[in-house]
Design a protein around this motif. Structure first.
Motif, PDB file in Angstrom:
ATOM      1  N   SER A   1      21.216  -8.785  -5.126  1.00 54.76           N
ATOM      2  CA  SER A   1      21.036  -7.333  -5.257  1.00 54.76           C
ATOM      3  C   SER A   1      19.774  -6.948  -6.013  1.00 54.76           C
ATOM      4  N   GLY A   2      18.943  -7.930  -6.360  1.00 57.29           N
ATOM      5  CA  GLY A   2      17.712  -7.618  -7.072  1.00 57.29           C
ATOM      6  C   GLY A   2      17.827  -7.739  -8.582  1.00 57.29           C
ATOM      7  N   THR A   3      18.903  -8.355  -9.074  1.00 57.54           N
ATOM      8  CA  THR A   3      19.063  -8.485 -10.518  1.00 57.54           C
ATOM      9  C   THR A   3      17.992  -9.386 -11.136  1.00 57.54           C
ATOM     10  N   SER A   4      17.514 -10.361 -10.381  1.00 59.91           N
ATOM     11  CA  SER A   4      16.437 -11.230 -10.893  1.00 59.91           C
ATOM     12  C   SER A   4      15.162 -10.424 -11.108  1.00 59.91           C
ATOM     13  N   PHE A   5      14.871  -9.557 -10.157  1.00 64.36           N
ATOM     14  CA  PHE A   5      13.705  -8.671 -10.271  1.00 64.36           C
ATOM     15  C   PHE A   5      13.813  -7.810 -11.521  1.00 64.36           C
ATOM     16  N   LEU A   6      14.959  -7.182 -11.705  1.00 63.79           N
ATOM     17  CA  LEU A   6      15.133  -6.291 -12.854  1.00 63.79           C
ATOM     18  C   LEU A   6      15.054  -7.070 -14.162  1.00 63.79           C
ATOM     19  N   ALA A   7      15.628  -8.263 -14.199  1.00 66.14           N
ATOM     20  CA  ALA A   7      15.566  -9.071 -15.416  1.00 66.14           C
ATOM     21  C   ALA A   7      14.124  -9.400 -15.790  1.00 66.14           C
ATOM     22  N   GLU A   8      13.309  -9.716 -14.800  1.00 70.21           N
ATOM     23  CA  GLU A   8      11.895 -10.014 -15.095  1.00 70.21           C
ATOM     24  C   GLU A   8      11.161  -8.773 -15.571  1.00 70.21           C
ATOM     25  N   VAL A   9      11.460  -7.630 -14.986  1.00 67.68           N
ATOM     26  CA  VAL A   9      10.857  -6.372 -15.437  1.00 67.68           C
ATOM     27  C   VAL A   9      11.170  -6.130 -16.916  1.00 67.68           C
ATOM     28  N   LEU A  10      12.434  -6.267 -17.282  1.00 65.92           N
ATOM     29  CA  LEU A  10      12.831  -6.023 -18.671  1.00 65.92           C
ATOM     30  C   LEU A  10      12.199  -7.040 -19.615  1.00 65.92           C
ATOM     31  N   HIS A  11      12.124  -8.287 -19.177  1.00 68.63           N
ATOM     32  CA  HIS A  11      11.521  -9.325 -20.016  1.00 68.63           C
ATOM     33  C   HIS A  11      10.060  -8.997 -20.300  1.00 68.63           C
ATOM     34  N   ARG A  12       9.346  -8.585 -19.282  1.00 70.94           N
ATOM     35  CA  ARG A  12       7.937  -8.230 -19.467  1.00 70.94           C
ATOM     36  C   ARG A  12       7.775  -6.993 -20.333  1.00 70.94           C
ATOM     37  N   ALA A  13       8.794  -6.140 -20.316  1.00 72.12           N
ATOM     38  CA  ALA A  13       8.743  -4.905 -21.101  1.00 72.12           C
ATOM     39  C   ALA A  13       9.160  -5.125 -22.551  1.00 72.12           C
ATOM     40  N   GLY A  14       9.518  -6.355 -22.905  1.00 70.79           N
ATOM     41  CA  GLY A  14       9.820  -6.665 -24.295  1.00 70.79           C
ATOM     42  C   GLY A  14      11.279  -6.853 -24.624  1.00 70.79           C
ATOM     43  N   ILE A  15      12.141  -6.825 -23.616  1.00 70.48           N
ATOM     44  CA  ILE A  15      13.558  -7.122 -23.833  1.00 70.48           C
ATOM     45  C   ILE A  15      13.770  -8.579 -23.436  1.00 70.48           C
ATOM     46  N   HIS A  16      13.898  -9.436 -24.429  1.00 72.32           N
ATOM     47  CA  HIS A  16      13.879 -10.884 -24.196  1.00 72.32           C
ATOM     48  C   HIS A  16      15.110 -11.320 -23.417  1.00 72.32           C
TER      49      HIS A  16
ATOM     50  N   LEU B   1      14.055   1.420  -7.058  1.00 70.40           N
ATOM     51  CA  LEU B   1      13.054   0.705  -7.844  1.00 70.40           C
ATOM     52  C   LEU B   1      11.955   0.149  -6.945  1.00 70.40           C
ATOM     53  N   MET B   2      12.343  -0.391  -5.791  1.00 74.49           N
ATOM     54  CA  MET B   2      11.361  -0.933  -4.860  1.00 74.49           C
ATOM     55  C   MET B   2      10.430   0.173  -4.329  1.00 74.49           C
ATOM     56  N   LYS B   3      10.983   1.359  -4.150  1.00 69.79           N
ATOM     57  CA  LYS B   3      10.196   2.491  -3.660  1.00 69.79           C
ATOM     58  C   LYS B   3       9.429   3.181  -4.788  1.00 69.79           C
ATOM     59  N   LYS B   4       9.627   2.693  -6.017  1.00 70.67           N
ATOM     60  CA  LYS B   4       8.967   3.227  -7.208  1.00 70.67           C
ATOM     61  C   LYS B   4       9.287   4.705  -7.391  1.00 70.67           C
ATOM     62  N   ASN B   5      10.550   5.029  -7.213  1.00 67.03           N
ATOM     63  CA  ASN B   5      11.044   6.390  -7.376  1.00 67.03           C
ATOM     64  C   ASN B   5      10.898   6.799  -8.835  1.00 67.03           C
ATOM     65  N   SER B   6       9.978   7.712  -9.107  1.00 64.64           N
ATOM     66  CA  SER B   6       9.631   8.059 -10.487  1.00 64.64           C
ATOM     67  C   SER B   6      10.803   8.671 -11.250  1.00 64.64           C
TER      68      SER B   6
ATOM     69  N   ILE C   1       7.359  -2.415 -13.114  1.00 61.29           N
ATOM     70  CA  ILE C   1       7.965  -2.212 -11.798  1.00 61.29           C
ATOM     71  C   ILE C   1       6.872  -2.093 -10.740  1.00 61.29           C
ATOM     72  N   ASP C   2       5.829  -1.333 -11.051  1.00 65.54           N
ATOM     73  CA  ASP C   2       4.716  -1.184 -10.108  1.00 65.54           C
ATOM     74  C   ASP C   2       4.098  -2.531  -9.768  1.00 65.54           C
ATOM     75  N   HIS C   3       4.024  -3.403 -10.756  1.00 67.80           N
ATOM     76  CA  HIS C   3       3.383  -4.703 -10.548  1.00 67.80           C
ATOM     77  C   HIS C   3       4.278  -5.660  -9.769  1.00 67.80           C
ATOM     78  N   LEU C   4       5.575  -5.635 -10.026  1.00 66.81           N
ATOM     79  CA  LEU C   4       6.487  -6.636  -9.456  1.00 66.81           C
ATOM     80  C   LEU C   4       7.187  -6.193  -8.183  1.00 66.81           C
ATOM     81  N   ALA C   5       7.285  -4.889  -7.959  1.00 63.99           N
ATOM     82  CA  ALA C   5       8.029  -4.399  -6.799  1.00 63.99           C
ATOM     83  C   ALA C   5       7.333  -4.796  -5.508  1.00 63.99           C
TER      84      ALA C   5
END
Length: 252
Positions: free
Chosen positions: A28-43, A199-204, A222-226
């Motif tokens: 369902s894209g949970t791996s994508f979201l986890a990487e986004v959060l990690h890059r944003a500073g949530i380890h 998230l994939m569509k970068k819905n602001s 999200i912009d970088h990884l989507a």
């Protein structure tokens, strides 16, 4: 109860009891979201697998499900006695790979944010909320038929998990229905539901809602990884078309 109150009032390390827990059906894209959060500073864990799942929490969830007679493809809600016994402090130290108390004290002082992703969290969440009563939970939703087709495709990849029943996408879709139904059964107030497609569509608007929930800036990651959203087939089996969750979220 007293232990939970002490956690809520802990002035030295408020983030210790507020991890971000990601749940949602597999594929369902949970791996994508986890990487986004990690890059944003949530380890999201110092030791992770290729699906961005922290090994320690994955192992705990997996063993608890096995002990309860289930697995990711036949999920159950394990009882508390099925889980390994770790304190919140021990889990935090393992998550960051901290040895000794020096770095732990430092991380307490700077209030390091943390969390983990595992689709099994959808069923082990009651245990984790007892351990972390102020956790922020994100439920990622993806079109159920796309999930089913993704499971079918994964079955064809060497080195990936293989379950013969998911060669039939309807089996994958039925499992998706079990996961999403469970995710929406919780009455815990601190759960944020978000669609993977938004998230994939970068819905602001949806990205802003997620940022406000977490109090962290996510848009540039999200912009970088989507990736570009897949072109979805609109020819669903009738069972899929009539599903209550598909009607709610994907009645296009």
């Amino acid at each position: 109860m007293l232990r939970q109150i002490a956690r809520v009032l802990d002035p030295l390390h408020p983030e210790l009891y507020k991890p971000v827990i990601i749940m949602g059906m597999h594929r369902s894209g949970t791996s994508f979201l986890a990487e986004v959060l990690h890059r944003a500073g949530i380890h999201m864990g110092v030791k992770r697998d290729h699906n961005f799942e922290a090994f320690h929490f994955l192992s705990i969830n997996q063993r608890a499900m096995w002990q309860a007679g289930g697995d990711w493809y036949k999920p159950v809600v394990p009882a508390s006695e099925h889980f390994d016994k770790w304190t919140a402090e021990e889990l935090f130290k393992i998550h960051f790979g901290l040895k000794g108390n020096g770095k732990y004290i430092l991380y307490k002082l700077i209030n390091k944010r943390w969390g983990w992703k595992d689709p099994r969290n959808t069923f082990t969440l009651p245990f984790w909320l007892n351990q972390f009563p102020q956790a922020k939970v994100i439920h990622l939703i993806r079109n159920g038929w796309d999930v089913a087709l993704s499971l079918q495709k994964r079955n064809q990849k060497l080195g990936e998990v293989y379950k013969a029943e998911f060669d039939n996408p309807l089996a994958g879709f039925n499992l998706w229905n079990i996961y999403i139904t469970k995710a929406f059964s919780y009455e815990y107030s601190n759960i944020h539901h978000v669609k993977y497609e938004d998230l994939m569509k970068k819905n602001s608007e949806e990205i802003s809602r997620l940022e406000n929930f977490l109090k962290v800036f996510l848009k540039k990651y999200i912009d970088h990884l989507a990736s570009k959203p897949n072109v979805r087939s609109v020819r669903f089996p009738e069972e899929v078309r009539q599903n209550v969750w598909m009607k709610k979220f994907y009645d296009e």
